[in-house]
Design a protein around this motif. Structure first.
Motif, PDB file in Angstrom:
ATOM      1  N   ALA A   4       0.387  -1.330  -0.164  1.00 40.67           N
ATOM      2  CA  ALA A   4       0.184   0.321  -0.464  1.00 40.67           C
ATOM      3  C   ALA A   4       1.029   1.646   0.325  1.00 40.67           C
ATOM      4  O   ALA A   4       0.673   2.570  -0.521  1.00 40.67           O
ATOM      5  N   LYS A   5       2.095   0.607   0.434  1.00 42.12           N
ATOM      6  CA  LYS A   5       2.487   2.304   0.533  1.00 42.12           C
ATOM      7  C   LYS A   5       3.985   2.293  -0.482  1.00 42.12           C
ATOM      8  O   LYS A   5       4.084   3.705  -1.033  1.00 42.12           O
TER       9      LYS A   5
ATOM     10  N   GLY B 109       0.642   3.687  -3.303  1.00 41.16           N
ATOM     11  CA  GLY B 109      -0.435   4.700  -3.229  1.00 41.16           C
ATOM     12  C   GLY B 109      -1.654   4.527  -3.442  1.00 41.16           C
ATOM     13  O   GLY B 109      -2.228   3.890  -4.181  1.00 41.16           O
TER      14      GLY B 109
ATOM     15  N   GLU C  83      -5.889   4.760  -5.227  1.00 40.58           N
ATOM     16  CA  GLU C  83      -6.636   3.936  -4.513  1.00 40.58           C
ATOM     17  C   GLU C  83      -6.397   2.836  -4.192  1.00 40.58           C
ATOM     18  O   GLU C  83      -6.708   2.108  -3.552  1.00 40.58           O
TER      19      GLU C  83
ATOM     20  N   LYS D 248      -4.273   2.917  -1.004  1.00 37.84           N
ATOM     21  CA  LYS D 248      -5.667   3.567  -0.284  1.00 37.84           C
ATOM     22  C   LYS D 248      -6.972   2.027  -0.238  1.00 37.84           C
ATOM     23  O   LYS D 248      -6.991   1.990   1.788  1.00 37.84           O
TER      24      LYS D 248
ATOM     25  N   THR E   7      -5.111  -0.744   2.397  1.00 38.55           N
ATOM     26  CA  THR E   7      -5.240   0.087   3.792  1.00 38.55           C
ATOM     27  C   THR E   7      -6.735  -0.186   4.367  1.00 38.55           C
ATOM     28  O   THR E   7      -6.145  -1.148   6.154  1.00 38.55           O
ATOM     29  N   ALA E   8      -7.412   0.354   4.520  1.00 36.59           N
ATOM     30  CA  ALA E   8      -9.014  -0.138   4.135  1.00 36.59           C
ATOM     31  C   ALA E   8      -9.322  -1.748   4.861  1.00 36.59           C
ATOM     32  O   ALA E   8      -9.886  -2.226   5.325  1.00 36.59           O
TER      33      ALA E   8
ATOM     34  N   ALA F 237     -13.573  -1.715  -1.121  1.00 39.59           N
ATOM     35  CA  ALA F 237     -11.915  -2.271  -0.556  1.00 39.59           C
ATOM     36  C   ALA F 237     -11.403  -3.528  -1.409  1.00 39.59           C
ATOM     37  O   ALA F 237     -10.980  -3.673  -2.032  1.00 39.59           O
TER      38      ALA F 237
END
Length: 469
Positions: free
Chosen positions: A276-277, A280, A282, A285, A288-289, A299
């Motif tokens: 995720a990092k 980045g 959509e 995110k 992460t969700a 998600a």
């Protein structure tokens, strides 16, 4: 097993670093001779001999100073060509538990008429080695064998005993499997605190730039199920609604339409958090969700749009084989299909079977387990004593390239070791191509530079573990 690290649709978003130029050193030239000899021995199930390959590697080990007591060649009378070897470099600390280096030396079938080059001749061309097994898994088998030879020639005295197991049968479901045989019949011979295996590696983009390193920590279990419908049948001129093929088709459509729920574990959470990092946007995110709430449907849709991420999130089941009927002018008396499931760690073979039965919802459809019934994969811990050296060496050899743990959606022989209590980690270090190096397919290849750099990385990694007790 094919190394497949991250979805192609998302690969372009990852950080990339060019590979530095590298000349061939004398020790690399010697390694190339060993690698070529191993690659050019046909070890397919149909026409090859792992026993021959193991004997050739044993001869090289003995030439380096290993004795008959250090090397065990094994096979069975029923499978004389499916043999392997175990070699031991004894450590100086009797209290230190051994480590095990595992690699399979059998390869997937390859037809000369389908390949651009002879699949059983090592060809170096445009910066790549081409041959069946050049990547999967004779690259690692050659590196492990070469490492033990170099340790002996260098006079290296490890504190921890280093064991090497070269085995056959990984690539063929119904073949004699050397890793399984050792685990069941010679567990003391391969007993170890942990094992290093295939399944990890690194990812290059289409231009040969490094994107990420991965260490495999756990894998899915593979299990096949047969779903079958039966019927008295009859003459095709008198069709009736009760038709075995139609009933099977209905069952398959229900399996197709079912999505197993998201099932995250320690490793997959770490993978998606790190990815995720890197990604980045959509996708980042959404990852992460999903870590925060595995039931987040929005998600889930975003992350699951990538086929690789989709399978890392859950158990998957898919139809792979189909049969039915017995005559053109007769109503079918039987119809069946194979359902291949990749079961997430923490779930069971029986539980997956029960889910399929519930999804199909038709008592007339019979669901049975198809042998072999392999042990469920046991995910090893994210042990800093194992992961730490991988990361520190990664920074030395591949500065700026991120490393992440990953759960493999494929299968390796590591499951047989994990079943007897040996944690197995798929090592990073050998960078692969965006298409999986053509492993199991046509014109398999590995980048020359990736092989040599991976050899250096893994040699130093083994030395670190051997003295870290």
């Amino acid at each position: 097993m094919r190394r497949y690290l991250i979805g192609a649709a998302s690969a372009a978003a990852l950080l990339a670093q060019p590979l530095a130029a590298q000349t061939v050193r004398p020790d690399q030239a010697r390694f190339r001779e060993l690698y070529q000899e191993l690659v050019e021995i046909n070890t397919t199930l149909s026409a090859g001999s792992c026993t021959e390959a193991a004997a050739k590697m044993a001869a090289r080990l003995k030439a380096a100073g290993y004795t008959d007591q250090d090397i065990t060649l094994f096979s069975t009378p029923e499978h004389p060509k499916d043999g392997g070897l175990v070699a031991v470099l004894k450590g100086s600390d009797a209290k230190a538990r051994p480590m095990l280096l595992l690699a399979h030396i059998d390869v997937v079938e390859a037809k000369r008429e389908d390949w651009t080059r002879d699949p059983f001749k090592l060809v170096e061309e445009n910066g790549f080695f081409y041959a069946r097994g050049s990547a999967d898994d004779k690259s690692m088998a050659a590196i492990w064998t070469d490492s033990l030879i170099r340790f002996k020639q260098d006079g290296f005295k490890p504190k921890r005993t280093i064991k090497l197991a070269l085995t056959c049968g990984e690539e063929t479901t119904y073949a004699f499997n050397g890793a399984e045989w050792l685990a069941k019949n010679k567990p003391d011979l391969i007993a170890a605190q942990f094992a290093l295996n295939e399944g990890g590696g690194g990812r290059l983009d289409k231009d040969g730039n490094r994107q990420m390193l991965v260490v495999q920590v756990g894998e899915k279990a593979t299990q096949n199920y047969r779903i079958e419908t039966t019927n008295p049948g009859g003459h095709s001129s008198r069709p009736v609604p009760d038709n075995a093929i139609y009933e099977l088709a209905d069952a398959l459509k229900r399996v197709q339409g079912y999505e197993f729920p998201v099932h995250l574990n320690e490793v997959s959470k770490a993978f998606f958090a790190n990815t995720a990092k890197l990604l980045g946007g959509e996708m980042g995110k959404a990852m992460t969700a999903l870590i925060a709430n595995p039931e987040d449907a929005a998600a889930n849709r975003i992350v699951s749009a990538d086929p690789t991420f989709h399978t890392m999130l859950r158990t998957t089941c898919v139809a792979t084989l189909l049969d039915g009927g017995h005559a053109n002018n007769a109503l079918p008396q039987r119809a069946g299909a194979n359902i291949n499931c990749r079961i997430a760690p923490g779930e069971t073979v029986e539980g997956t079977q029960a889910t399929l039965a519930k999804v199909i919802g038709d008592p007339k459809v019979r669901i049975t387990l198809e042998p072999p019934i392999r042990p469920l994969a046991v995910s090893p811990p994210l042990d800093p004593r194992i992961i730490g050296p991988m990361e520190s060496l990664g920074k030395k050899y591949f500065p700026g390239v991120p490393m992440t743990p990953v759960m493999s959606s494929g299968a390796t022989d590591g499951i047989f070791l994990e079943a007897i209590g040996i944690p197995v980690y798929g090592v990073p270090g050998i960078f692969g191509e965006i298409d999986g190096n053509g492993a199991h397919g046509l014109n398999e290849r590995i980048r020359v530079r990736s092989l040599y750099e991976g050899r250096d990385y893994l040699f130093d990694l083994v030395k670190l573990y051997a003295n870290a007790v």
